[in-house]
Write a protein that holds these residues in place. Sequence first.
Motif, mmCIF file in Angstrom:
data_model
loop_
_atom_site.group_PDB
_atom_site.id
_atom_site.type_symbol
_atom_site.label_atom_id
_atom_site.label_comp_id
_atom_site.label_asym_id
_atom_site.label_seq_id
_atom_site.Cartn_x
_atom_site.Cartn_y
_atom_site.Cartn_z
ATOM 1 N N ALA A 16 0.856 -1.188 0.000
ATOM 2 C CA ALA A 16 0.000 0.000 0.000
ATOM 3 C C ALA A 16 0.890 1.235 0.000
ATOM 4 O O ALA A 16 2.108 1.149 0.196
ATOM 5 C CB ALA A 16 -0.930 -0.012 1.206
ATOM 6 N N ILE A 17 0.262 2.388 -0.206
ATOM 7 C CA ILE A 17 1.025 3.624 -0.261
ATOM 8 C C ILE A 17 0.335 4.686 0.595
ATOM 9 O O ILE A 17 -0.890 4.667 0.769
ATOM 10 C CB ILE A 17 1.197 4.117 -1.710
ATOM 11 N N SER A 18 1.127 5.579 1.152
ATOM 12 C CA SER A 18 0.609 6.644 2.011
ATOM 13 C C SER A 18 0.814 7.990 1.338
ATOM 14 O O SER A 18 1.787 8.190 0.606
ATOM 15 C CB SER A 18 1.339 6.620 3.362
ATOM 16 N N TYR A 19 -0.116 8.893 1.608
ATOM 17 C CA TYR A 19 0.006 10.278 1.145
ATOM 18 C C TYR A 19 -0.124 11.179 2.356
ATOM 19 O O TYR A 19 -1.137 11.146 3.064
ATOM 20 C CB TYR A 19 -1.086 10.621 0.126
ATOM 21 N N HIS B 98 3.547 16.106 1.075
ATOM 22 C CA HIS B 98 3.253 16.155 -0.350
ATOM 23 C C HIS B 98 2.399 17.352 -0.752
ATOM 24 O O HIS B 98 2.270 17.639 -1.939
ATOM 25 C CB HIS B 98 2.534 14.865 -0.775
ATOM 26 N N GLY B 99 1.792 18.026 0.226
ATOM 27 C CA GLY B 99 0.966 19.182 -0.086
ATOM 28 C C GLY B 99 -0.511 18.832 -0.187
ATOM 29 O O GLY B 99 -0.895 17.667 -0.282
ATOM 30 N N PHE C 244 -3.961 7.859 4.630
ATOM 31 C CA PHE C 244 -3.737 9.246 5.026
ATOM 32 C C PHE C 244 -3.562 9.294 6.543
ATOM 33 O O PHE C 244 -4.280 8.603 7.270
ATOM 34 C CB PHE C 244 -4.907 10.138 4.613
ATOM 35 N N PRO C 245 -2.622 10.113 7.050
ATOM 36 C CA PRO C 245 -2.411 10.248 8.496
ATOM 37 C C PRO C 245 -3.308 11.332 9.089
ATOM 38 O O PRO C 245 -4.017 12.035 8.357
ATOM 39 C CB PRO C 245 -0.946 10.659 8.582
ATOM 40 N N VAL D 4 4.320 2.081 1.988
ATOM 41 C CA VAL D 4 5.416 2.968 1.624
ATOM 42 C C VAL D 4 4.846 4.336 1.278
ATOM 43 O O VAL D 4 3.632 4.525 1.224
ATOM 44 C CB VAL D 4 6.234 2.404 0.437
ATOM 45 N N SER D 5 5.719 5.274 1.034
ATOM 46 C CA SER D 5 5.297 6.614 0.634
ATOM 47 C C SER D 5 6.330 7.184 -0.315
ATOM 48 O O SER D 5 7.534 6.938 -0.149
ATOM 49 C CB SER D 5 5.153 7.522 1.855
#
Length: 283
Positions: A4-7, A12-13, A36-37, A258-259
């Motif tokens: 998975a991927i995080s933003y 990242h804005g 998303f955090p 990951v991000s």
Amino acid sequence: MKFAISYSTAHHGSDPDQIIAYAQHAEACGFEAIYFPEHIALYPGASVGPMEFPPDLAIADPLDCLAFVASATDRILLGTGVLLLPYHHPVVLAKRLATIDVLSKGRMRLLTIGLGSLPGEAQATGVDFKTRGRRADEAIEVLRLLWAGDEKGVSYKGDFFSFDNLCVYPKPLGDLPIHIGGSSNPAARRAGRYGNGYFPGGMLTPAIREAQLDLARSTALEAGRDPDALEYTRWGSIDMPDQRVHSYAAQGVTRIVVSSSATEIDDQRAEMSAFARRFHLLD
């Protein structure tokens, strides 16, 4: 292994076009989910250990971001890493999460909750920092109770939340999993008692990580739950080598998040594409 991927809008804005482009490319690359955090409020001097948060750090609401992303994607699952559960009222949260799940056609599958590490953030939301663990435990019970309830209503009596004959609709499309974040023994025990998965962070030694995973599984067994059904998620880096993935798998990890390290969308796309090719996400 799932990937998975995080933003993070802090890194990242918050440009809406970039968020959508990032999510759509992640989906096209075959990533399972996007996370998303959350931080609700910061203040001068807010820090966790040696890491200090700039008070003007822009961290957008994760659930609003996930709803926004869901409207522009078709398959990618939606996750939080992590949602600060003690700072949300579970009755309101039950409605919000179920709504996102319905509107995304059942993709709100990787809700991960944590307790938060900033006392000032707890104070700002009217929560006693020392009781946030017990508050989170009750909130998990309330969420699941409300989602399982019917038109006759459900009741709950706790130290923090109480209600009688309450009905909350819409319902999630099937069971909405709750993963537990945190790098402590209480977090591991919470994962065993309540969680569909465990997602520890932090800079821990392999021995401590192994002990905490064992604790989560043994607690699940003591609670009459299946310890083998507990998913195990860990953070990774977008440039992590194959050997580290194999090492994670040997430790029982079932998902790596990951991000992108880049801030420009073209560079983010390139990093995601390279990762997807390296680990054959579309095979």
